[in-house]
Design a protein around this motif. Structure first.
Motif, PDB file in Angstrom:
ATOM      1  N   PRO A   4       0.815  -1.220   0.000  1.00 14.31           N
ATOM      2  CA  PRO A   4       0.000   0.000   0.000  1.00 14.31           C
ATOM      3  C   PRO A   4       0.849   1.270   0.000  1.00 14.31           C
ATOM      4  CG  PRO A   4      -0.791  -1.550   1.646  1.00 14.31           C
ATOM      5  CD  PRO A   4       0.481  -2.127   1.102  1.00 14.31           C
ATOM      6  N   GLU A   5       1.998   1.241   0.687  1.00  4.60           N
ATOM      7  CA  GLU A   5       2.846   2.427   0.723  1.00  4.60           C
ATOM      8  C   GLU A   5       3.439   2.710  -0.654  1.00  4.60           C
ATOM      9  OE1 GLU A   5       5.083   3.623   3.994  1.00  4.60           O
ATOM     10  OE2 GLU A   5       3.073   3.760   4.855  1.00  4.60           O
ATOM     11  N   LEU A  23      -2.874  10.527   2.906  1.00  6.35           N
ATOM     12  CA  LEU A  23      -1.695  10.527   3.767  1.00  6.35           C
ATOM     13  C   LEU A  23      -1.823  11.574   4.868  1.00  6.35           C
ATOM     14  CD1 LEU A  23       0.917   9.796   1.040  1.00  6.35           C
ATOM     15  CD2 LEU A  23       0.838   8.606   3.226  1.00  6.35           C
ATOM     16  N   TYR A  24      -2.440  12.696   4.542  1.00  6.95           N
ATOM     17  CA  TYR A  24      -2.647  13.713   5.583  1.00  6.95           C
ATOM     18  C   TYR A  24      -3.617  13.189   6.638  1.00  6.95           C
ATOM     19  CZ  TYR A  24      -3.736  17.928   8.106  1.00  6.95           C
ATOM     20  OH  TYR A  24      -3.917  18.834   9.115  1.00  6.95           O
ATOM     21  N   ASN A  25      -4.681  12.527   6.182  1.00  3.60           N
ATOM     22  CA  ASN A  25      -5.650  11.988   7.149  1.00  3.60           C
ATOM     23  C   ASN A  25      -4.976  11.008   8.105  1.00  3.60           C
ATOM     24  OD1 ASN A  25      -7.591  13.466   5.885  1.00  3.60           O
ATOM     25  ND2 ASN A  25      -8.471  11.749   4.740  1.00  3.60           N
ATOM     26  N   THR A  26      -4.075  10.204   7.554  1.00  5.06           N
ATOM     27  CA  THR A  26      -3.425   9.182   8.380  1.00  5.06           C
ATOM     28  C   THR A  26      -2.342   9.772   9.281  1.00  5.06           C
ATOM     29  OG1 THR A  26      -3.720   7.749   6.466  1.00  5.06           O
ATOM     30  CG2 THR A  26      -2.375   6.886   8.271  1.00  5.06           C
ATOM     31  N   HIS A  27      -1.529  10.674   8.740  1.00  6.56           N
ATOM     32  CA  HIS A  27      -0.326  11.099   9.468  1.00  6.56           C
ATOM     33  C   HIS A  27      -0.316  12.561   9.882  1.00  6.56           C
ATOM     34  CE1 HIS A  27       1.282   7.214   8.396  1.00  6.56           C
ATOM     35  NE2 HIS A  27       1.158   7.467   7.110  1.00  6.56           N
ATOM     36  N   GLY A  28      -1.335  13.324   9.489  1.00  8.39           N
ATOM     37  CA  GLY A  28      -1.340  14.762   9.776  1.00  8.39           C
ATOM     38  C   GLY A  28      -1.173  15.081  11.254  1.00  8.39           C
ATOM     39  N   SER A  29      -1.942  14.386  12.092  1.00  9.32           N
ATOM     40  CA  SER A  29      -1.888  14.681  13.533  1.00  9.32           C
ATOM     41  C   SER A  29      -0.538  14.325  14.127  1.00  9.32           C
ATOM     42  CB  SER A  29      -2.984  13.909  14.274  1.00  9.32           C
ATOM     43  OG  SER A  29      -4.238  14.417  13.907  1.00  9.32           O
ATOM     44  N   GLY A  68      11.932   2.652   4.957  1.00 10.80           N
ATOM     45  CA  GLY A  68      11.026   2.946   6.058  1.00 10.80           C
ATOM     46  C   GLY A  68       9.646   3.271   5.547  1.00 10.80           C
ATOM     47  N   GLU A  69       8.789   3.650   6.489  1.00  8.09           N
ATOM     48  CA  GLU A  69       7.419   3.939   6.114  1.00  8.09           C
ATOM     49  C   GLU A  69       7.208   5.446   6.019  1.00  8.09           C
ATOM     50  OE1 GLU A  69       5.289   1.887   9.209  1.00  8.09           O
ATOM     51  OE2 GLU A  69       5.081   0.146   7.872  1.00  8.09           O
ATOM     52  N   PHE A  70       6.089   5.814   5.394  1.00  7.89           N
ATOM     53  CA  PHE A  70       5.750   7.235   5.293  1.00  7.89           C
ATOM     54  C   PHE A  70       5.752   7.886   6.674  1.00  7.89           C
ATOM     55  CE2 PHE A  70       3.820   6.620   0.986  1.00  7.89           C
ATOM     56  CZ  PHE A  70       4.497   7.659   0.384  1.00  7.89           C
ATOM     57  N   ARG A  71       5.182   7.167   7.641  1.00  6.05           N
ATOM     58  CA  ARG A  71       5.082   7.696   9.000  1.00  6.05           C
ATOM     59  C   ARG A  71       6.457   8.141   9.507  1.00  6.05           C
ATOM     60  NH1 ARG A  71       1.951   6.120  13.810  1.00  6.05           N
ATOM     61  NH2 ARG A  71       3.341   6.426  15.570  1.00  6.05           N
ATOM     62  N   THR A  72       7.455   7.278   9.298  1.00  3.58           N
ATOM     63  CA  THR A  72       8.803   7.569   9.779  1.00  3.58           C
ATOM     64  C   THR A  72       9.407   8.739   9.015  1.00  3.58           C
ATOM     65  OG1 THR A  72       8.952   5.168   9.816  1.00  3.58           O
ATOM     66  CG2 THR A  72      10.928   6.401  10.464  1.00  3.58           C
ATOM     67  N   TRP A  73       9.232   8.694   7.696  1.00  2.00           N
ATOM     68  CA  TRP A  73       9.834   9.730   6.837  1.00  2.00           C
ATOM     69  C   TRP A  73       9.228  11.100   7.155  1.00  2.00           C
ATOM     70  CZ3 TRP A  73       8.399  12.086   1.750  1.00  2.00           C
ATOM     71  CH2 TRP A  73       9.504  12.689   1.133  1.00  2.00           C
ATOM     72  N   LEU A  74       7.904  11.125   7.248  1.00  5.94           N
ATOM     73  CA  LEU A  74       7.225  12.398   7.521  1.00  5.94           C
ATOM     74  C   LEU A  74       7.606  12.911   8.911  1.00  5.94           C
ATOM     75  CD1 LEU A  74       3.727  11.501   6.053  1.00  5.94           C
ATOM     76  CD2 LEU A  74       5.419  13.060   5.067  1.00  5.94           C
ATOM     77  N   GLY A  75       7.719  11.979   9.865  1.00  8.04           N
ATOM     78  CA  GLY A  75       8.120  12.363  11.216  1.00  8.04           C
ATOM     79  C   GLY A  75       9.516  12.957  11.211  1.00  8.04           C
TER      80      GLY A  75
END
Lengths: 181, 266
Positions: A4-5, A23-29, A68-75
């Motif tokens: 999915p990523e 992606l914003y809905n999932t990781h925005g917060s 890595g995952e989007f979560r990690t990269w965005l963080g």
């Protein structure tokens, strides 16, 4: 790394704005809280969140799903920007202090000297008669006005004034004797 | 603070800011193969231009008796040969209004770019009666898109906006590499000869092209400004209007210059 990523990345690369919204809905917060934790500033956290997601949209190819995952990269993007923001703030307040009072920025030597003076003054104050000592402490170490000093000590204002005056005179003599003034 | 959530309107602000940076449907330019990068940029530039073209300007005669709208339809038609060869959907029928012409062109151009991201550029495609590598076909599209965008710019009082030097180099290179084939198709072969093309200005480079199957020293050198060379190849200059230096065999030079526009039209 997950399918999915990869799919989301391919959609971003293709210019599918719904993928960005997802992606914003999932990781925005998470991104926002990460920025807020480091900056402690809501406006800065919002700006950083926007920068991170706009960067994601502008450069989706730079995301490496193997690492890595989007979560990690965005963080990581959020953290890096937040740290930069804090650095800029520190530099800015330092510049403002410099602009305001260029001569009072203490170097290590001044700091050491100031510490020494504090110690000498404290000792000189301790050596004062009790009445003068109490008045001096309230007025000069705790920053009270002579009216407050009078109220705190339960003495008339005129008495407070004269104790401060005589206390300062005694203090001056002692410090002169120590070679400070 | 750990319970904090971003304000609700941040989401729409982010989506709007993102689309300002890159419109929906337009692929990440960094993901484009090098040979499709010039097309990516020229599409973006023409898109920006067409968004500011006024109703009157759409009706302005631009080149070859065509209005800006008709020129965009003409470009869309040529792009469609390529899109069709790649198996993509092509716009159906005449557009008739500037808005529809613009949208038909834009949708197809964006689709071609999205296709480039996921397609090996060395695969070959039959396009406009020629078999060429997909990468070269994208360069060919970049070239025509730029030339027509500049047609509209110049006809509507805007300055020309040529591709940046690395892209210009790729476009010039494509034309220079095509010259031997163009000479063959024009039946103007020169066995035992080679030619040197020297470009100056934005691109400073020498090409030596063989005009026969046997290796040979160049018997003619044509020196030209890179941008002027591309205008010549795009049929936007005549050879006598371009400051050229020719040394060596004048007949071969004349054939080369005549062959320059072999693959361009309008």
């Amino acid at each position: 790394m997950s399918l999915p990523e990869r799919e989301l990345q391919a959609r971003l690369i293709s210019g599918d704005e719904a993928a960005l919204a997802e992606l914003y809905n999932t990781h925005g917060s998470i991104v926002y809280r990460q920025a807020l934790r480091v900056t402690g500033d809501w406006a800065a956290a919002q700006d950083i969140t926007q920068e991170v997601f706009v960067h994601l949209w502008a450069h989706p190819s730079r995301f490496d799903p193997d690492r890595g995952e989007f979560r990690t990269w965005l963080g990581m993007l959020a953290h890096r920007r937040a740290v930069d923001w804090v650095r800029r703030e520190v530099a800015k307040s330092r510049r403002e202090r410099l602009d305001a009072q260029p001569e009072v920025v203490p170097g290590p030597a001044e700091l050491a000297l100031t510490a020494l003076l504090h110690e000498l003054i404290r000792r000189a104050v301790d050596a004062l008669p009790a009445e003068q000592r109490a008045a001096i402490r309230l007025a000069y170490f705790e920053g009270h006005t002579y009216r407050h000093v009078a109220a705190a000590l339960g003495i008339p204002e005129g008495t407070a004034k004269s104790r401060l005056r005589s206390g300062l005179a005694a203090l001056g003599r002692r410090l002169a004797a120590e070679g400070v003034t | 603070m750990n319970e904090a959530h971003p304000p609700r309107d941040l989401r729409s602000a982010i989506l709007a800011a993102a689309l300002e940076i890159r419109p929906a449907g337009y692929p990440d330019p960094e993901a484009l193969p090098a040979q499709a990068a010039p097309y990516g940029l020229e599409v973006r530039k023409l898109d920006a231009l067409l968004r500011e073209v006024t109703e009157t300007q759409w009706g302005t005669t631009v080149v070859g008796g065509m209005t800006a709208r008709e020129l965009i339809d003409h470009l869309t038609g040529h792009d469609a040969w390529f899109a069709d060869a790649l198996g993509l959907d092509v716009p159906a029928g005449a557009a008739r209004t500037p808005e529809r012409s613009y949208r038909a062109w834009r949708e197809q151009a964006f689709a071609l770019l999205r296709h480039a991201v996921f397609t090996p550029v060395i695969d070959r495609v039959d396009f406009a009666g020629l078999s060429m590598a997909i990468g070269n076909a994208y360069l060919n599209r970049a070239f025509e898109t730029w030339i027509h965008a500049d047609d509209i710019r110049l006809a509507t009082g805007r300055p020309a906006d040529p591709p940046p030097a690395p892209h210009l180099r790729a476009l010039a290179d494509l034309h220079i590499r095509s010259l031997p084939a163009a000479l063959r198709m024009a039946q103007r072969e020169h066995p035992g000869h080679a030619a040197r093309i020297t470009l100056t200005g934005a691109v400073s480079e020498d090409w030596i092209i063989s005009l026969s199957r046997t290796p040979a020293e160049p018997s003619v050198t044509i020196t030209a400004d890179a941008l002027e060379f591309c205008y010549l190849a795009g049929n936007r200059r005549t050879p006598d209007a371009v400051p050229l230096t020719v040394t060596g065999d004048a007949d071969i030079a004349a054939d080369l210059l005549a062959a320059m526009t072999f693959f361009s039209d309008e």
